[in-house]
Design an enzyme around this catalytic site. Structure first.
Site, short mmCIF file in Angstrom:
data_model
loop_
_atom_site.label_atom_id
_atom_site.label_comp_id
_atom_site.label_asym_id
_atom_site.label_seq_id
_atom_site.Cartn_x
_atom_site.Cartn_y
_atom_site.Cartn_z
CB CYS A 108 -0.95 0.00 1.19
SG CYS A 108 -2.07 -1.42 1.19
CG HIS A 164 -2.13 4.05 5.34
ND1 HIS A 164 -2.03 3.99 3.97
CD2 HIS A 164 -2.41 2.77 5.75
CE1 HIS A 164 -2.23 2.74 3.56
NE2 HIS A 164 -2.47 1.99 4.62
CG HIS A 198 -6.65 1.00 1.10
ND1 HIS A 198 -5.72 1.48 0.21
CD2 HIS A 198 -5.92 0.36 2.06
CE1 HIS A 198 -4.51 1.14 0.58
NE2 HIS A 198 -4.61 0.46 1.70
#
Length: 391
Positions: A147, A280, A317
């Protein structure tokens, strides 16, 4: 890191897809939510998932959608940059992605066509394809650091400029929803069946999304010579590993804190100089707690006065694309003086005790903004942006 400018941006995200970045930013800062119950991309299942999908006029398969949104976002960035054909021919490009075009392999497996192996089913194929499609003739690189892929793409591009290896580098992130990813995150019990609530005491997990974003990163002297505009300067970047676990983050945020500290040192800024952090912020229990600890470990008392928000509360996400999308958001916060909110925030968590900009955007000058990413395998990255010279 000096003399590194961001001179163009392109974006296709679930919120206002295929519209202007200003339209996207307006929707984001109003707190509009693109996450909703939707069927999985390929498998014919009755169960629906909370996802942030990009709606297209055509009903595209995931492997086709990947290139459709990638081309649209890259074209937007190239048009915005006003780079000549000759300058594009000499430009480098680095793209971050988790799944890349292995989605074509997923389609083959679902269709039962397991014998047909093609070179297109690889992580490196997209950057090669886009390089040829847009006549980008410099070094083409693909990066997949979980990620953190998108943030690492931006940081590696900026580092190439700062060291004099390149004058123009296009940094991108691309990923789309897939059944493989949905199944994997579901097995890890990371998906929510509720609202996405980053840093909230009642957070229950993330929603997957998709997107494509590109930044044109350029040497200051080259940009000035051709009269390019500047959205912001890249001041610092660092990537660090937890070296702790294959999927779970280090509980005390060791790797992410180290990345923040190293990026801050490179930027020449002090802890209190960071006005905004695009976190994040996945809304999983352990990740949000880890990120909060990492920010406090790296910024000390300044952590409590720094605005923090998670745009994943609205965008989901988007895997490897998230880092570039969120870097773009950090740059827009600098340029507009508006910090996007963390929506669905209702119940403060005593352990997550930073200033998360709950539910409503915050209008305030932003001189320096940081974007953070944390991924599987303890992959962590931090990039810091400063104001363009005209602001």
């Amino acid at each position: 890191m000096t003399g590194v400018w961001v001179t163009a941006m392109g974006l296709v995200a679930p919120l206002r897809p295929f519209d202007t970045i200003d339209a996207f930013w307006g929707a984001l800062t109003r707190g509009e939510d693109s996450i909703k119950l939707q069927a999985p991309p390929l498998l014919n299942e009755k169960k629906k998932w909370l996802t942030a999908a990009i709606e297209t006029e055509q009903d595209l398969q995931p492997e086709d959608k990947f290139f459709y949104i990638a081309e649209a976002a890259l074209k937007m960035a190239i048009v915005d940059s006003r780079l000549s054909a000759e300058e594009l021919q000499g430009a480098d490009m680095v793209i971050g992605s988790i799944l890349g075009n292995v989605l074509s392999r997923e389609r083959q497996l679902i269709d039962g066509n397991i014998q047909n192996r093609t070179a297109e089913a690889s992580l490196s194929y997209p950057v090669r394809y886009l390089g040829q499609r847009f006549a980008i003739g410099g070094r083409l690189s693909a990066i997949s650091t979980a990620c953190a892929s998108g943030t690492d793409a931006v940081g590696i591009a900026a580092r190439s400029i700062a060291t004099g290896e390149a004058e123009v580098v296009i940094a991108g992130g691309i990923d789309v929803l897939s059944d493989f990813a949905l199944a994997g995150f579901n097995l890890l019990q990371a998906l929510t069946e509720d609202k996405v609530r980053p840093f909230d005491k009642k957070r229950t997990g993330l929603a997957l999304g998709e997107g494509a974003a590109f930044l044109v990163i350029e040497a200051e002297r080259h940009a000035l010579a051709r009269g390019a505009k500047c959205y912001g300067r890249v001041l610092g970047y660092a990537s660090r590993a937890d070296a702790s676990h294959l999927t779970a983050p280090h509980r005390e945020g060791r790797g992410l804190a180290s990345a923040i500290t190293a990026a801050l040192s490179q930027s020449g800024l002090r802890q209190y100089d960071i006005n905004y952090i695009n976190a994040h912020g996945t809304a999983t229990v352990y990740n949000d707690l880890m990120e909060t600890k990492a920010i406090k470990l790296a910024l000390g008392e300044a952590a409590y006065t720094t605005y923090v928000s998670s745009t994943k509360s609205m965008l989901g996400h988007a895997f490897g694309a998230s880092g570039v999308i969120e870097a773009l958001c950090a740059l827009m916060a600098i340029n507009t003086g508006v910090i996007p909110p963390t929506i669905n925030y209702r119940y403060p968590d005593p352990q997550c005790d930073l200033n998360y900009v709950p539910n409503t955007a915050k209008a305030t000058p932003v001189g320096a903004a940081m974007s953070l990413s944390a991924g599987f395998g303890g992959q962590n990255a931090a990039v810091i942006f400063g104001r363009p010279p005209q602001i």
